[in-house]
Structure formats: C-alpha cells, structure tokens
Design a protein around this motif. Structure first.
Motif, short mmCIF file in Angstrom:
data_model
loop_
_atom_site.label_atom_id
_atom_site.label_comp_id
_atom_site.label_asym_id
_atom_site.label_seq_id
_atom_site.Cartn_x
_atom_site.Cartn_y
_atom_site.Cartn_z
N ARG A 18 0.86 -1.18 0.00
CA ARG A 18 0.00 0.00 0.00
C ARG A 18 0.89 1.22 0.00
NH1 ARG A 18 -2.96 0.16 5.19
NH2 ARG A 18 -3.53 -1.90 4.49
N ARG A 19 0.85 1.96 -1.11
CA ARG A 19 1.70 3.15 -1.27
C ARG A 19 3.16 2.82 -0.98
NH1 ARG A 19 -2.88 6.07 1.57
NH2 ARG A 19 -4.15 6.74 -0.17
N ARG A 20 3.61 1.73 -1.57
CA ARG A 20 5.00 1.25 -1.51
C ARG A 20 5.41 0.70 -0.16
NH1 ARG A 20 7.97 5.86 -5.15
NH2 ARG A 20 6.61 5.63 -6.94
N VAL A 21 4.45 0.46 0.73
CA VAL A 21 4.76 -0.09 2.05
C VAL A 21 4.02 -1.42 2.22
CG1 VAL A 21 4.59 0.31 4.53
CG2 VAL A 21 5.04 2.23 2.99
N PRO A 22 4.72 -2.50 2.61
CA PRO A 22 4.03 -3.77 2.84
C PRO A 22 3.02 -3.64 3.97
CG PRO A 22 6.42 -4.06 2.83
CD PRO A 22 6.16 -2.60 2.83
N ALA A 23 1.86 -4.28 3.80
CA ALA A 23 0.80 -4.19 4.81
C ALA A 23 0.09 -5.53 4.95
CB ALA A 23 -0.20 -3.11 4.43
N VAL A 24 -0.40 -5.76 6.15
CA VAL A 24 -1.22 -6.94 6.45
C VAL A 24 -2.68 -6.49 6.39
CG1 VAL A 24 -1.82 -8.64 8.22
CG2 VAL A 24 0.56 -7.92 7.92
N VAL A 25 -3.50 -7.28 5.72
CA VAL A 25 -4.93 -6.99 5.67
C VAL A 25 -5.59 -7.81 6.77
CG1 VAL A 25 -7.02 -7.16 4.28
CG2 VAL A 25 -4.86 -6.51 3.20
N GLU A 26 -6.20 -7.11 7.73
CA GLU A 26 -6.79 -7.77 8.91
C GLU A 26 -8.16 -8.38 8.63
OE1 GLU A 26 -5.19 -8.26 11.73
OE2 GLU A 26 -3.44 -7.11 11.11
N VAL A 27 -8.83 -7.94 7.57
CA VAL A 27 -10.15 -8.46 7.21
C VAL A 27 -9.99 -9.37 6.00
CG1 VAL A 27 -11.37 -6.47 8.16
CG2 VAL A 27 -10.65 -6.45 5.76
N ASN A 28 -11.08 -9.89 5.50
CA ASN A 28 -11.05 -10.71 4.29
C ASN A 28 -10.42 -9.90 3.16
OD1 ASN A 28 -12.40 -11.45 1.58
ND2 ASN A 28 -12.70 -13.26 2.86
N LEU A 29 -9.43 -10.46 2.52
CA LEU A 29 -8.69 -9.75 1.48
C LEU A 29 -9.60 -9.28 0.35
CD1 LEU A 29 -6.01 -8.74 0.33
CD2 LEU A 29 -5.68 -11.01 -0.68
N TRP A 30 -10.52 -10.13 -0.08
CA TRP A 30 -11.40 -9.77 -1.19
C TRP A 30 -12.36 -8.66 -0.80
CZ3 TRP A 30 -8.99 -11.10 -5.16
CH2 TRP A 30 -8.28 -12.29 -5.20
N GLU A 31 -12.86 -8.68 0.42
CA GLU A 31 -13.73 -7.60 0.88
C GLU A 31 -12.94 -6.29 0.94
OE1 GLU A 31 -15.59 -8.60 4.57
OE2 GLU A 31 -16.47 -10.44 3.74
N TYR A 32 -11.71 -6.37 1.41
CA TYR A 32 -10.86 -5.19 1.48
C TYR A 32 -10.64 -4.61 0.09
CZ TYR A 32 -6.60 -2.44 1.81
OH TYR A 32 -5.67 -1.44 1.70
N LEU A 33 -10.31 -5.47 -0.86
CA LEU A 33 -10.06 -4.99 -2.22
C LEU A 33 -11.31 -4.39 -2.84
CD1 LEU A 33 -7.77 -7.87 -3.50
CD2 LEU A 33 -7.08 -5.55 -2.83
N ASP A 34 -12.46 -4.97 -2.56
CA ASP A 34 -13.72 -4.42 -3.07
C ASP A 34 -14.02 -3.05 -2.48
OD1 ASP A 34 -14.28 -6.53 -4.77
OD2 ASP A 34 -15.57 -7.56 -3.33
N SER A 35 -13.51 -2.77 -1.28
CA SER A 35 -13.85 -1.53 -0.58
C SER A 35 -12.94 -0.36 -0.93
CB SER A 35 -13.82 -1.75 0.93
OG SER A 35 -12.48 -1.92 1.38
N ILE A 36 -11.83 -0.61 -1.60
CA ILE A 36 -10.89 0.47 -1.89
C ILE A 36 -11.07 0.99 -3.31
CG2 ILE A 36 -9.17 -0.29 -0.21
CD1 ILE A 36 -7.59 -1.49 -2.56
N ASP A 37 -10.60 2.19 -3.52
CA ASP A 37 -10.62 2.82 -4.84
C ASP A 37 -9.52 2.19 -5.69
OD1 ASP A 37 -11.05 4.58 -6.92
OD2 ASP A 37 -9.94 6.23 -5.99
N GLU A 38 -9.79 2.04 -6.98
CA GLU A 38 -8.80 1.43 -7.88
C GLU A 38 -7.50 2.22 -7.93
OE1 GLU A 38 -10.15 0.35 -11.77
OE2 GLU A 38 -12.04 -0.40 -10.99
N ASP A 39 -7.55 3.50 -7.68
CA ASP A 39 -6.36 4.35 -7.72
C ASP A 39 -5.71 4.51 -6.35
OD1 ASP A 39 -6.73 4.77 -10.45
OD2 ASP A 39 -8.10 6.43 -10.08
N SER A 40 -5.94 3.57 -5.46
CA SER A 40 -5.45 3.69 -4.09
C SER A 40 -3.97 3.36 -3.94
CB SER A 40 -6.26 2.77 -3.16
OG SER A 40 -6.06 1.42 -3.55
#
Length: 62
Positions: A18-40
């Motif tokens: 995320r913005r060039r920094v590794p991150a752990v997704v605490e929720v379901n990965l697919w739900e997280y991806l659905d919730s963010i803007d494509e240009d994030s």
C-alpha cells in the motif's frame, strides 16, 4: 523489488503493498479490495509474483 523479495514478504505474512509499504490486511482480502478505490496504490503481493522484475520497475518509477 525482485521475486525473492516479494515471496519473502508473503512468507512474513504481508498481503499487499500500500503506497509502496508492505501491509497486512486484517479483514477478508477480497472484501478489502472491493472496498478500496482502484487508484489507491494497493498491489496484491500474490499477484505481483506473476509480474516480471521489469514490469515492477516501471510501476516503481511512477
């Protein structure tokens, strides 16, 4: 970022970059991806394993 580095991040428990920094997704990965803007600026590490080092270098410069 070389393929070995991408795999090491996955092995260490990271899911995305995320913005060039590794991150752990605490929720379901697919739900997280659905919730963010494509240009994030979020890239899924497992997807990046299929990218060439040259392809990643182009994105890194952007």
């Amino acid at each position: 970022m070389k393929r070995e580095e991408r795999q090491r991040l996955i092995d260490d428990g990271y899911h995305v970059i995320r913005r060039r920094v590794p991150a752990v997704v605490e929720v379901n990965l697919w739900e997280y991806l659905d919730s963010i803007d494509e240009d994030s600026g979020v890239l899924v590490l497992s997807d990046l394993l299929t990218w060439s080092d040259e392809g990643l270098a182009i994105i890194k410069k952007a």
